[in-house]
Design a protein around this motif. Sequence first.
Motif, PDB file in Angstrom:
ATOM      1  N   ASP A 269       4.495  -2.953  -5.911  1.00  0.00           N
ATOM      2  CA  ASP A 269       5.316  -3.282  -7.077  1.00  0.00           C
ATOM      3  C   ASP A 269       6.324  -2.159  -7.298  1.00  0.00           C
ATOM      4  O   ASP A 269       5.935  -1.001  -7.454  1.00  0.00           O
ATOM      5  N   PRO A 270       7.621  -2.473  -7.304  1.00  0.00           N
ATOM      6  CA  PRO A 270       8.617  -1.399  -7.496  1.00  0.00           C
ATOM      7  C   PRO A 270       8.461  -0.674  -8.830  1.00  0.00           C
ATOM      8  O   PRO A 270       8.892   0.478  -8.957  1.00  0.00           O
ATOM      9  N   ARG A 271       7.839  -1.329  -9.809  1.00  0.00           N
ATOM     10  CA  ARG A 271       7.631  -0.660 -11.099  1.00  0.00           C
ATOM     11  C   ARG A 271       6.601   0.448 -10.991  1.00  0.00           C
ATOM     12  O   ARG A 271       6.574   1.354 -11.839  1.00  0.00           O
ATOM     13  N   ASP A 272       5.758   0.383  -9.967  1.00  0.00           N
ATOM     14  CA  ASP A 272       4.740   1.416  -9.767  1.00  0.00           C
ATOM     15  C   ASP A 272       5.075   2.352  -8.612  1.00  0.00           C
ATOM     16  O   ASP A 272       4.370   3.325  -8.381  1.00  0.00           O
ATOM     17  N   TRP A 273       6.127   2.025  -7.875  1.00  0.00           N
ATOM     18  CA  TRP A 273       6.474   2.770  -6.667  1.00  0.00           C
ATOM     19  C   TRP A 273       7.022   4.150  -7.014  1.00  0.00           C
ATOM     20  O   TRP A 273       7.816   4.315  -7.955  1.00  0.00           O
ATOM     21  N   THR A 274       6.588   5.144  -6.251  1.00  0.00           N
ATOM     22  CA  THR A 274       7.179   6.483  -6.340  1.00  0.00           C
ATOM     23  C   THR A 274       7.371   7.027  -4.931  1.00  0.00           C
ATOM     24  O   THR A 274       6.632   6.663  -4.005  1.00  0.00           O
ATOM     25  N   LEU A 275       8.368   7.886  -4.805  1.00  0.00           N
ATOM     26  CA  LEU A 275       8.622   8.574  -3.541  1.00  0.00           C
ATOM     27  C   LEU A 275       8.446  10.065  -3.768  1.00  0.00           C
ATOM     28  O   LEU A 275       9.021  10.621  -4.709  1.00  0.00           O
ATOM     29  N   ARG A 276       7.664  10.683  -2.896  1.00  0.00           N
ATOM     30  CA  ARG A 276       7.445  12.132  -2.980  1.00  0.00           C
ATOM     31  C   ARG A 276       8.060  12.793  -1.758  1.00  0.00           C
ATOM     32  O   ARG A 276       7.816  12.381  -0.627  1.00  0.00           O
ATOM     33  N   ILE A 277       8.882  13.822  -1.985  1.00  0.00           N
ATOM     34  CA  ILE A 277       9.432  14.648  -0.915  1.00  0.00           C
ATOM     35  C   ILE A 277       8.849  16.045  -1.094  1.00  0.00           C
ATOM     36  O   ILE A 277       9.047  16.671  -2.140  1.00  0.00           O
ATOM     37  N   GLN A 341      10.779  18.230  11.487  1.00  0.00           N
ATOM     38  CA  GLN A 341      10.257  16.867  11.441  1.00  0.00           C
ATOM     39  C   GLN A 341      10.124  16.370  10.003  1.00  0.00           C
ATOM     40  O   GLN A 341       9.790  17.130   9.094  1.00  0.00           O
ATOM     41  N   ILE A 342      10.405  15.085   9.821  1.00  0.00           N
ATOM     42  CA  ILE A 342      10.043  14.385   8.593  1.00  0.00           C
ATOM     43  C   ILE A 342       8.852  13.501   8.936  1.00  0.00           C
ATOM     44  O   ILE A 342       8.967  12.577   9.753  1.00  0.00           O
ATOM     45  N   LEU A 343       7.696  13.781   8.343  1.00  0.00           N
ATOM     46  CA  LEU A 343       6.518  12.939   8.520  1.00  0.00           C
ATOM     47  C   LEU A 343       6.494  11.957   7.347  1.00  0.00           C
ATOM     48  O   LEU A 343       6.185  12.333   6.221  1.00  0.00           O
ATOM     49  N   SER A 344       6.858  10.734   7.619  1.00  0.00           N
ATOM     50  CA  SER A 344       6.914   9.722   6.558  1.00  0.00           C
ATOM     51  C   SER A 344       5.617   8.928   6.536  1.00  0.00           C
ATOM     52  O   SER A 344       5.006   8.669   7.577  1.00  0.00           O
ATOM     53  N   ARG A 345       5.212   8.543   5.327  1.00  0.00           N
ATOM     54  CA  ARG A 345       3.943   7.822   5.158  1.00  0.00           C
ATOM     55  C   ARG A 345       4.190   6.524   4.412  1.00  0.00           C
ATOM     56  O   ARG A 345       4.912   6.472   3.419  1.00  0.00           O
ATOM     57  N   SER A 346       3.566   5.477   4.914  1.00  0.00           N
ATOM     58  CA  SER A 346       3.658   4.165   4.306  1.00  0.00           C
ATOM     59  C   SER A 346       2.589   3.995   3.228  1.00  0.00           C
ATOM     60  O   SER A 346       1.600   4.736   3.181  1.00  0.00           O
ATOM     61  N   PHE A 347       2.767   3.000   2.378  1.00  0.00           N
ATOM     62  CA  PHE A 347       1.802   2.679   1.325  1.00  0.00           C
ATOM     63  C   PHE A 347       0.416   2.427   1.895  1.00  0.00           C
ATOM     64  O   PHE A 347      -0.596   2.739   1.261  1.00  0.00           O
ATOM     65  N   ASP A 348       0.341   1.864   3.109  1.00  0.00           N
ATOM     66  CA  ASP A 348      -0.953   1.564   3.716  1.00  0.00           C
ATOM     67  C   ASP A 348      -1.478   2.699   4.597  1.00  0.00           C
ATOM     68  O   ASP A 348      -2.466   2.533   5.305  1.00  0.00           O
ATOM     69  N   GLY A 349      -0.817   3.852   4.552  1.00  0.00           N
ATOM     70  CA  GLY A 349      -1.314   5.019   5.270  1.00  0.00           C
ATOM     71  C   GLY A 349      -0.708   5.266   6.626  1.00  0.00           C
ATOM     72  O   GLY A 349      -0.956   6.306   7.233  1.00  0.00           O
ATOM     73  N   THR A 398      10.024   3.535   8.902  1.00  0.00           N
ATOM     74  CA  THR A 398       8.802   3.392   8.110  1.00  0.00           C
ATOM     75  C   THR A 398       8.977   2.349   7.020  1.00  0.00           C
ATOM     76  O   THR A 398       9.837   2.482   6.152  1.00  0.00           O
ATOM     77  N   LYS A 399       8.144   1.319   7.040  1.00  0.00           N
ATOM     78  CA  LYS A 399       8.167   0.301   5.986  1.00  0.00           C
ATOM     79  C   LYS A 399       7.267   0.743   4.827  1.00  0.00           C
ATOM     80  O   LYS A 399       6.347   1.534   5.012  1.00  0.00           O
ATOM     81  N   TRP A 400       7.543   0.182   3.651  1.00  0.00           N
ATOM     82  CA  TRP A 400       6.753   0.458   2.445  1.00  0.00           C
ATOM     83  C   TRP A 400       6.578   1.974   2.244  1.00  0.00           C
ATOM     84  O   TRP A 400       5.510   2.462   1.862  1.00  0.00           O
ATOM     85  N   VAL A 401       7.637   2.732   2.498  1.00  0.00           N
ATOM     86  CA  VAL A 401       7.546   4.195   2.511  1.00  0.00           C
ATOM     87  C   VAL A 401       7.305   4.732   1.103  1.00  0.00           C
ATOM     88  O   VAL A 401       7.893   4.254   0.129  1.00  0.00           O
ATOM     89  N   THR A 402       6.438   5.711   0.997  1.00  0.00           N
ATOM     90  CA  THR A 402       6.137   6.328  -0.299  1.00  0.00           C
ATOM     91  C   THR A 402       6.110   7.854  -0.235  1.00  0.00           C
ATOM     92  O   THR A 402       6.025   8.495  -1.287  1.00  0.00           O
ATOM     93  N   ASP A 403       6.187   8.434   0.953  1.00  0.00           N
ATOM     94  CA  ASP A 403       5.986   9.877   1.057  1.00  0.00           C
ATOM     95  C   ASP A 403       6.789  10.433   2.234  1.00  0.00           C
ATOM     96  O   ASP A 403       6.734   9.874   3.342  1.00  0.00           O
ATOM     97  N   LEU A 404       7.529  11.508   1.994  1.00  0.00           N
ATOM     98  CA  LEU A 404       8.261  12.208   3.045  1.00  0.00           C
ATOM     99  C   LEU A 404       7.822  13.670   3.029  1.00  0.00           C
ATOM    100  O   LEU A 404       8.042  14.379   2.049  1.00  0.00           O
ATOM    101  N   LYS A 405       7.219  14.093   4.117  1.00  0.00           N
ATOM    102  CA  LYS A 405       6.762  15.477   4.235  1.00  0.00           C
ATOM    103  C   LYS A 405       7.648  16.213   5.241  1.00  0.00           C
ATOM    104  O   LYS A 405       7.730  15.820   6.409  1.00  0.00           O
ATOM    105  N   VAL A 406       8.308  17.261   4.786  1.00  0.00           N
ATOM    106  CA  VAL A 406       9.119  18.099   5.669  1.00  0.00           C
ATOM    107  C   VAL A 406       8.181  19.076   6.363  1.00  0.00           C
ATOM    108  O   VAL A 406       7.486  19.864   5.716  1.00  0.00           O
TER     109      VAL A 406
END
Length: 537
Positions: A269-277, A341-349, A398-406
């Motif tokens: 749900d986009p209302r609950d979605w957050t992106l962390r860098i 590297q950018i290690l990106s993480r999807s909602f499903d891990g 990355t689909k359903w992306v929620t996290d970007l780790k540098v």
Amino acid sequence: MGVAELAAGVLGRTSASPLLAVGSGFIDLTPIWLKDFAIRRFGDDDKTVLLIGLGAGITIAALAVGLLSRRRLGWGLAGLAAFGIVGMVAALTRPVAEPVDAVPSALGSLAGMAALALLAHRPPPSALGALTGKTAQVLLARRPQPSPATAPGTAAPARGEATEAAVLNEKNGSEPRSSGGAGPDRRRMLVTGAGVVGVAAVGGVLGRILLRRGDVSSVRADLRLPRPASPPRRVPGGAQVRVPGMTSFRTSNRDFYRVDTALVLPQVDPRDWTLRIHGMVAHPVEMSFDDLLRRTLIERDITLSCVSNQVGGDLAGNARWLGVPLAPLLREAGIHGGADQILSRSFDGMTLSTPIETILDGRDAMLAVGMNGEPLPIAHGFPARMVVPGLYGYVSATKWVTDLKVTRFATDQAYWTKRGYAERAPIKTFSRIDVPRPLATVKAGRIAVAGTAWAQHRGVDAVEWQVDNGPWRQARLAPVPGLDTWRQWVAEWDAAPGSHTLRCRATDGTGHTQPEHREPPFPDGATGWHSVVVTVT
């Protein structure tokens, strides 16, 4: 399984479903050659085939458990306990696992054991029917003798005779029959079995319904995206080659290829979605979907392709993407020296790794929120996904992306790089023949030979084609809006009767020509000339 699905539905944890957890674990353990075969053979239906196969395997295993329980109930119960343990381990090893995810498999196993014990239970025989040996002989010896008035054929059997029949039936292992024709054990088995089947069916269906209560289709349908501050370049007239059967220059959302490991589409749900860098940055960032939409948006035509695409394959598509440029986001976070590297993480891990230089070198890398003029389809990453032109999807999309780790490649490995795929995977120069199709039969005379070529972020400068090892001929290239889309080509052939082999090869903007020798997709993409055999009549 029905009880376990119901428990997963009550918990609202798709990852806790034993079937889905075991299926996801199977995907993780699948060897590369089998993965490529499944994608090549079944395409977008590979997950459906996997679930059908798992269902068949579970059915066979359940039959084995039932047969074992006929010999010894304990063996059957042990088999069902093993089912539960496998489901629990699979659920707890998912990337987004929580301890509660073990509960559905445990409850399902206990329910199965209870059902088996209930079905296998036999009520104790009657006291008289259980009599054997000397006791039965004594009763038989003491039975009253029939009188002439009650001789066989003239009246009902004597009480002693009924007793004798019961004893003989017991000795022969048979059951006394009721006047209804069905033994009480059979009737009880049918009723109990119907009850078990009913519980399984109701539990499974209700569990599936509960798991779907988080569906975000209506939220997506109501979402209105802002217009881009930087609109796309105009697609020039003629970008679409007008030949019957030719691939469309822009791939529709419905026809766009899908390759991922999600057995069930994540509902975010986009209302609950957050992106962390975070990671090797000076200022970690966390933003909501509304925050993302308030930033400057760009819209670009970009072709994506999968590393699993075979020579001549169709695991590529061209779409118009709307999103937020990635480079400014990373620069605002402040990248530390040494990060690569950018290690990106999807909602499903799921995790993917992207070289930082490909995001910062000026290309239109973005966090996409729209596709072909509408919000991202759920199957393609709603509400947000990564798009980086020029890289295969497993290191960029990355689909359903929620996290970007540098981070660094030396420190963190993503899902596919752990399995031996290359860390950096620029898309290779590629061309294919779309018309005529392989093994087609065409009439002699002038016919069109047409196809598609791509070398994202380098561009396609030339396509050549060949008939039966003859001289290479230049094809006519259609115009394109930029370097990041595929390019269509067409040529005319005076086809003579007989069987002929057509080949093609492309040259990109750096002067590199597609090599002749074929290489498989693993570990960094397939190469080789595409060829088709046609019959001219």
